[in-house]
Write a protein that holds these residues in place. Structure first.
Motif, PDB file in Angstrom:
ATOM      1  N   VAL A  35       0.831  -1.200   0.000  1.00  0.00           N
ATOM      2  CA  VAL A  35       0.000   0.000   0.000  1.00  0.00           C
ATOM      3  C   VAL A  35       0.865   1.249   0.000  1.00  0.00           C
ATOM      4  N   HIS A  36       1.933   1.239   0.810  1.00  0.00           N
ATOM      5  CA  HIS A  36       2.832   2.398   0.882  1.00  0.00           C
ATOM      6  C   HIS A  36       3.483   2.670  -0.468  1.00  0.00           C
ATOM      7  N   HIS A  37       3.871   1.603  -1.160  1.00  0.00           N
ATOM      8  CA  HIS A  37       4.623   1.779  -2.406  1.00  0.00           C
ATOM      9  C   HIS A  37       3.720   2.021  -3.614  1.00  0.00           C
ATOM     10  N   LEU A  38       2.553   1.400  -3.659  1.00  0.00           N
ATOM     11  CA  LEU A  38       1.739   1.413  -4.870  1.00  0.00           C
ATOM     12  C   LEU A  38       0.581   2.398  -4.825  1.00  0.00           C
ATOM     13  N   MET A 167      11.309   6.039 -14.085  1.00  0.00           N
ATOM     14  CA  MET A 167      11.398   6.740 -12.804  1.00  0.00           C
ATOM     15  C   MET A 167      10.824   5.905 -11.669  1.00  0.00           C
ATOM     16  N   GLY A 168       9.856   5.040 -11.995  1.00  0.00           N
ATOM     17  CA  GLY A 168       9.307   4.158 -10.979  1.00  0.00           C
ATOM     18  C   GLY A 168      10.258   3.056 -10.560  1.00  0.00           C
ATOM     19  N   LEU A 169      11.322   2.849 -11.341  1.00  0.00           N
ATOM     20  CA  LEU A 169      12.318   1.833 -11.006  1.00  0.00           C
ATOM     21  C   LEU A 169      13.514   2.409 -10.264  1.00  0.00           C
ATOM     22  N   ILE A 170      13.588   3.730 -10.175  1.00  0.00           N
ATOM     23  CA  ILE A 170      14.669   4.374  -9.424  1.00  0.00           C
ATOM     24  C   ILE A 170      14.281   4.405  -7.943  1.00  0.00           C
ATOM     25  N   PRO A 171      15.199   4.074  -7.043  1.00  0.00           N
ATOM     26  CA  PRO A 171      14.874   4.100  -5.615  1.00  0.00           C
ATOM     27  C   PRO A 171      14.293   5.446  -5.203  1.00  0.00           C
ATOM     28  N   PRO A 172      13.383   5.459  -4.213  1.00  0.00           N
ATOM     29  CA  PRO A 172      12.792   6.716  -3.744  1.00  0.00           C
ATOM     30  C   PRO A 172      13.838   7.587  -3.062  1.00  0.00           C
ATOM     31  N   ILE A 212       7.265   6.611  -6.608  1.00  0.00           N
ATOM     32  CA  ILE A 212       6.062   5.904  -7.042  1.00  0.00           C
ATOM     33  C   ILE A 212       6.004   5.864  -8.565  1.00  0.00           C
ATOM     34  N   THR A 213       5.410   4.814  -9.107  1.00  0.00           N
ATOM     35  CA  THR A 213       5.291   4.649 -10.547  1.00  0.00           C
ATOM     36  C   THR A 213       4.013   5.322 -11.031  1.00  0.00           C
ATOM     37  N   ALA A 283      -1.481  -3.056 -15.485  1.00  0.00           N
ATOM     38  CA  ALA A 283      -1.130  -4.365 -14.936  1.00  0.00           C
ATOM     39  C   ALA A 283       0.357  -4.642 -15.065  1.00  0.00           C
ATOM     40  N   ASN A 284       0.937  -4.320 -16.214  1.00  0.00           N
ATOM     41  CA  ASN A 284       2.348  -4.621 -16.424  1.00  0.00           C
ATOM     42  C   ASN A 284       3.254  -3.775 -15.542  1.00  0.00           C
ATOM     43  N   MET A 285       2.874  -2.538 -15.266  1.00  0.00           N
ATOM     44  CA  MET A 285       3.717  -1.678 -14.442  1.00  0.00           C
ATOM     45  C   MET A 285       3.465  -1.875 -12.948  1.00  0.00           C
ATOM     46  N   THR A 286       2.447  -2.643 -12.599  1.00  0.00           N
ATOM     47  CA  THR A 286       2.180  -2.939 -11.193  1.00  0.00           C
ATOM     48  C   THR A 286       2.708  -4.308 -10.796  1.00  0.00           C
ATOM     49  N   ALA A 287       2.574  -5.263 -11.714  1.00  0.00           N
ATOM     50  CA  ALA A 287       2.929  -6.646 -11.382  1.00  0.00           C
ATOM     51  C   ALA A 287       4.397  -6.786 -10.994  1.00  0.00           C
ATOM     52  N   GLY A 288       5.289  -6.173 -11.761  1.00  0.00           N
ATOM     53  CA  GLY A 288       6.710  -6.297 -11.467  1.00  0.00           C
ATOM     54  C   GLY A 288       7.078  -5.747 -10.104  1.00  0.00           C
ATOM     55  N   HIS A 289       6.495  -4.613  -9.739  1.00  0.00           N
ATOM     56  CA  HIS A 289       6.782  -4.014  -8.433  1.00  0.00           C
ATOM     57  C   HIS A 289       6.283  -4.910  -7.302  1.00  0.00           C
ATOM     58  N   VAL A 290       5.113  -5.513  -7.499  1.00  0.00           N
ATOM     59  CA  VAL A 290       4.573  -6.402  -6.472  1.00  0.00           C
ATOM     60  C   VAL A 290       5.499  -7.606  -6.270  1.00  0.00           C
ATOM     61  N   ILE A 291       5.997  -8.173  -7.371  1.00  0.00           N
ATOM     62  CA  ILE A 291       6.887  -9.332  -7.264  1.00  0.00           C
ATOM     63  C   ILE A 291       8.188  -8.951  -6.564  1.00  0.00           C
ATOM     64  N   ILE A 292       8.761  -7.805  -6.930  1.00  0.00           N
ATOM     65  CA  ILE A 292      10.017  -7.369  -6.304  1.00  0.00           C
ATOM     66  C   ILE A 292       9.824  -7.154  -4.804  1.00  0.00           C
ATOM     67  N   LEU A 293       8.749  -6.481  -4.433  1.00  0.00           N
ATOM     68  CA  LEU A 293       8.488  -6.228  -3.013  1.00  0.00           C
ATOM     69  C   LEU A 293       8.216  -7.516  -2.260  1.00  0.00           C
ATOM     70  N   ALA A 294       7.514  -8.461  -2.910  1.00  0.00           N
ATOM     71  CA  ALA A 294       7.240  -9.740  -2.258  1.00  0.00           C
ATOM     72  C   ALA A 294       8.531 -10.536  -2.030  1.00  0.00           C
ATOM     73  N   LEU A 295       9.405 -10.542  -3.034  1.00  0.00           N
ATOM     74  CA  LEU A 295      10.677 -11.258  -2.885  1.00  0.00           C
ATOM     75  C   LEU A 295      11.537 -10.648  -1.788  1.00  0.00           C
ATOM     76  N   LEU A 296      11.634  -9.327  -1.766  1.00  0.00           N
ATOM     77  CA  LEU A 296      12.409  -8.681  -0.704  1.00  0.00           C
ATOM     78  C   LEU A 296      11.716  -8.824   0.650  1.00  0.00           C
ATOM     79  N   GLY A 297      10.403  -8.920   0.618  1.00  0.00           N
ATOM     80  CA  GLY A 297       9.668  -9.080   1.868  1.00  0.00           C
ATOM     81  C   GLY A 297       9.926 -10.410   2.550  1.00  0.00           C
ATOM     82  N   PHE A 298      10.339 -11.431   1.778  1.00  0.00           N
ATOM     83  CA  PHE A 298      10.653 -12.723   2.387  1.00  0.00           C
ATOM     84  C   PHE A 298      11.765 -12.585   3.427  1.00  0.00           C
TER      85      PHE A 298
END
Length: 348
Positions: A35-38, A167-172, A212-213, A283-298
């Motif tokens: 929620v914070h990121h998207l 710009m959405g792929l550059i760290p905040p 944010i993207t 969908a394409n610009m949201t899905a990748g961010h969700v996967i990256i955050l989920a992987l780092l969230g592990f």
């Protein structure tokens, strides 16, 4: 070296999102991170005709959608009545993207205009190569050579979407700076935007450059798609006149079938095209961010160093894929816009 740079960028990208885990005892919540990121929300208050209501006074609603912190008093407030025109996270990022477009393409245009037949520099040559590709292989190829009137919009559309995606792929940057300031002042009373009531307000750079993207918001993608929808109808009437209403159905269709196909071809088909453009980019610009955050969230979910290498490697791989998707989605949106507009120029 390149992989190390992107791995470092990913870690910096995740630090502001997961920093609270070291400060609080509450368990890790991936949904809160997403929620914070998207999700978008108002950062800078701007209301016309409304009234400020401060916390502790009559009329204050702690569950109001947009609650701000007054910089002078440190008290929370929201507006009652009036017209809300608050500046949101995505609006500020769109301003940054627009500024970058200006500082990139205005100098390039001036260099090229000096002598269009001469290669001025690698920078100008790269910009000219992009423009030439879009002109010949995207616009002209799908408008039967009648795309001169659409060059400016298609070029702007492509580069706007591309810069928003990248710009959405550059760290905040702003949140990383704020995290650094808070880390330096650890153990001391942090004087950065703390109110008397204990409310914390991020520093201005954290609210402006929030990472944010922009194209991950349906309001942005649907607006771009609606512009394409207007171009489809506008081009049809410009090139075919009022007959465009009747010519929307292909020639040679029997009368009974014509009555069935007309609403599908004139109304439903353009709306479906706009809907497809909206959902595809979103969908394409949201899905990748969700996967990256989920992987780092592990890493924070399992709190194990053994998970970190796998998570970072997987997130780095998805990050490289997202770079490709950033270019691809800008190209696809521009290509389909040109194709849809070109298809309405003549009856099929």
């Amino acid at each position: 070296m390149l992989k190390q740079i992107f791995a470092t960028a990913l870690l910096l990208f995740s630090l502001p999102l997961f920093a609270s885990e070291g400060e609080a005892a509450k368990p890790f919540d991936l949904n809160e991170v997403l929620v914070h990121h998207l999700m978008d929300h108002a950062e800078f208050p701007f209301n016309v005709g409304g009234k400020k209501v401060f916390e502790g006074r009559e009329g204050f609603d702690p569950h109001a959608e947009n609650i701000f912190v007054d910089h002078s008093t440190g008290h929370r407030f929201h507006f009652v009545g009036g017209i809300d025109l608050h500046i949101t996270r995505r609006v500020t990022m769109m301003w940054i993207v627009s500024f970058l477009l200006l500082i990139v393409f205005i100098p390039a245009a001036r260099l090229i205009a000096k002598n269009p037949l001469k290669i001025q520099s690698r920078f100008a040559n790269a910009v000219e190569a992009f423009i030439s590709f879009l002109k010949k292989d995207v616009v002209d190829a799908n408008t039967d050579g009648h795309g001169h009137s659409y060059y400016h919009y298609i070029f702007t559309l492509f580069f706007f979407i591309l810069f928003c995606n990248l710009m959405g792929l550059i760290p905040p940057v702003g949140e990383v700076i704020q995290l650094g300031i808070e880390s330096v002042n650890a153990g001391e009373e942090v004087q950065v935007a703390h109110s008397d009531a204990g409310h914390h307000e991020p520093i201005w750079i954290a609210k402006v450059w929030n990472g944010i993207t922009v194209t991950g918001d349906v309001s942005v993608t649907v607006t771009l798609a609606l512009i394409t929808l207007l171009l489809i109808y506008g081009t049809g009437f410009v090139y075919q006149g009022p007959k465009f209403i009747l010519h929307s159905v292909p020639n040679g269709v029997p009368a009974p079938l014509y009555l069935l196909m007309w609403p599908l071809e004139f109304i439903i088909s353009p709306l479906a095209k706009a809907f497809a453009l909206t959902v595809r980019l979103l969908a394409n610009m949201t899905a990748g961010h969700v996967i990256i955050l989920a992987l780092l969230g592990f890493i924070f979910q399992f709190q194990s160093w053994g998970v970190a290498p796998i998570s970072v490697f997987g997130a780095t791989a998805i990050y490289f894929l997202e770079l490709f998707v950033a270019f691809l989605q800008a190209y696809v949106f521009a290509l389909l816009t040109s194709l849809f507009v070109g298809s309405s120029m003549h009856r099929h």
